[in-house]
Design a protein around this motif. Structure first.
Motif, PDB file in Angstrom:
ATOM      1  N   GLY A 132      45.976  -5.275   9.036  1.00 11.09           N
ATOM      2  CA  GLY A 132      44.665  -4.618  10.086  1.00 11.09           C
ATOM      3  C   GLY A 132      44.213  -5.867  10.966  1.00 11.09           C
ATOM      4  N   GLY A 133      44.395  -7.309  10.682  1.00  9.43           N
ATOM      5  CA  GLY A 133      43.770  -8.395  11.634  1.00  9.43           C
ATOM      6  C   GLY A 133      43.027  -8.421  10.238  1.00  9.43           C
ATOM      7  N   ALA A 134      42.218  -9.924  10.836  1.00 13.13           N
ATOM      8  CA  ALA A 134      41.545 -10.468   9.812  1.00 13.13           C
ATOM      9  C   ALA A 134      39.479 -10.432  11.109  1.00 13.13           C
ATOM     10  N   ARG A 154      37.010 -10.205  15.544  1.00  9.81           N
ATOM     11  CA  ARG A 154      38.948 -10.414  15.277  1.00  9.81           C
ATOM     12  C   ARG A 154      38.682 -11.876  15.114  1.00  9.81           C
ATOM     13  N   ILE A 155      38.952 -12.150  14.725  1.00 10.92           N
ATOM     14  CA  ILE A 155      38.983 -14.415  14.207  1.00 10.92           C
ATOM     15  C   ILE A 155      41.048 -14.181  14.405  1.00 10.92           C
ATOM     16  N   HIS A 156      40.838 -15.552  14.532  1.00 12.55           N
ATOM     17  CA  HIS A 156      42.702 -16.567  15.062  1.00 12.55           C
ATOM     18  C   HIS A 156      42.615 -17.597  14.319  1.00 12.55           C
ATOM     19  N   CYS A 193      39.287 -18.585  10.922  1.00 10.80           N
ATOM     20  CA  CYS A 193      38.355 -18.777  12.500  1.00 10.80           C
ATOM     21  C   CYS A 193      38.382 -19.328  12.939  1.00 10.80           C
ATOM     22  N   GLY A 194      39.794 -20.707  13.211  1.00 11.24           N
ATOM     23  CA  GLY A 194      39.095 -22.164  13.671  1.00 11.24           C
ATOM     24  C   GLY A 194      38.385 -22.778  13.597  1.00 11.24           C
ATOM     25  N   ALA A 240      44.140 -13.602  10.115  1.00  7.41           N
ATOM     26  CA  ALA A 240      44.066 -14.822  10.882  1.00  7.41           C
ATOM     27  C   ALA A 240      45.321 -15.077  11.943  1.00  7.41           C
ATOM     28  N   GLY A 241      46.753 -15.164  10.903  1.00  8.51           N
ATOM     29  CA  GLY A 241      47.965 -16.078  12.202  1.00  8.51           C
ATOM     30  C   GLY A 241      47.784 -17.248  11.432  1.00  8.51           C
TER      31      GLY A 241
END
Length: 257
Positions: free
Chosen positions: A132-134, A140-142, A198-199, A224-225
């Motif tokens: 479901g993503g982060a 939404r964060i990546h 979150c980068g 988050a990838g």
């Protein structure tokens, strides 16, 4: 997945209630004891928070298994297991530094499906459900897109036996530091993982961790990838995480025997 969403919402509600108590007590007198070393602290709020959370889980999800930092394992018949760190970054909390959190991960049939990291003083809630993503505070964060090692900012930490063991992370720092843009040591593995998610950080590694340190954060990074490596070693877990561009380079550079 609806069941997982309900469990996550419950976990957030409980974590925020416990975090409010942590904030109330942070500036007042507090009982602080040492565990395995002079700087391995446990406060009365670690114990209170863990008791509060385990009692909530037992009431709302009877039969669920639990693994906790302070009080150990709670057996049950369910396929669900909660992995709880009541305060990750206890030294920070005891010293008045804001970089600490409540970390709660949930496994279903051995696989992590829910991750929650709540930092009361920072006012930040990191969360993820498998597939479901982060998210950070609902957005939404990546992981980052940094691809050059000399521009990367990484996080790390040191084990409690750093003064008595040669396997204390210093050799890895000597290998890594000259080649990167910057290094940060902030004192909470769970939050460090979320900074990668979150980068804010491009990668993070640490040795001799426990699963309650990383259970929630690992899922948040994955959703988050980011890329992840967790290796079980004699004295704990070796964890390496980063964005997808830097992972192979960092894995080769931090060469664990």
């Amino acid at each position: 997945m609806n069941e997982w969403k309900e469990m996550l919402e419950d976990a957030k509600e409980w974590a925020k209630e416990a975090g409010k108590k942590q904030l109330e007590r942070a500036d007042g007198p507090m009982t602080v004891n040492s565990k395995s070393s002079a700087i391995d602290f446990v406060t009365e709020l670690d114990v209170w928070t863990e008791t509060f959370l385990t009692e909530k889980i037992q009431k709302h999800y009877p039969g669920h298994v639990m693994k906790t930092e302070e009080s150990g394992n709670y057996d049950g018949e369910s396929d669900y297991e909660w992995v709880i760190d009541p305060i990750d970054g206890t030294v920070n909390y005891a010293r008045g530094l804001p970089f600490y959190c409540i970390s709660m991960g949930v496994r279903y049939q051995g696989e992590t499906v829910i991750g929650l990291v709540y930092a009361p003083k920072l006012g930040e809630t990191f969360e993820a459900i498998k597939g479901g993503g982060a998210y950070l505070n609902g957005y939404r964060i990546h992981s980052s897109e940094t691809s050059n090692l000399n521009k990367a900012v990484l996080g790390t930490g040191f084990p409690y036996d750093k003064g008595t063991s040669e396997d204390n992370n210093l050799p890895h720092i000597n290998d890594v530091l000259p080649q990167i843009g910057g290094l940060r040591r902030m004192g909470s593995a769970a939050l460090d993982l979320c900074q990668v998610a979150c980068g804010r950080l491009d990668g993070y590694w640490e040795i001799k961790l426990n699963d309650w340190d990383i259970e929630a954060g690992i899922l948040i990074i994955r959703e988050a990838g980011g890329q992840i490596s967790v290796t079980e070693e004699d004295k704990g877990l070796y964890v390496l995480v980063s964005n997808s561009s830097l992972y192979s380079t960092l894995k080769a550079l931090i060469n664990r025997p």
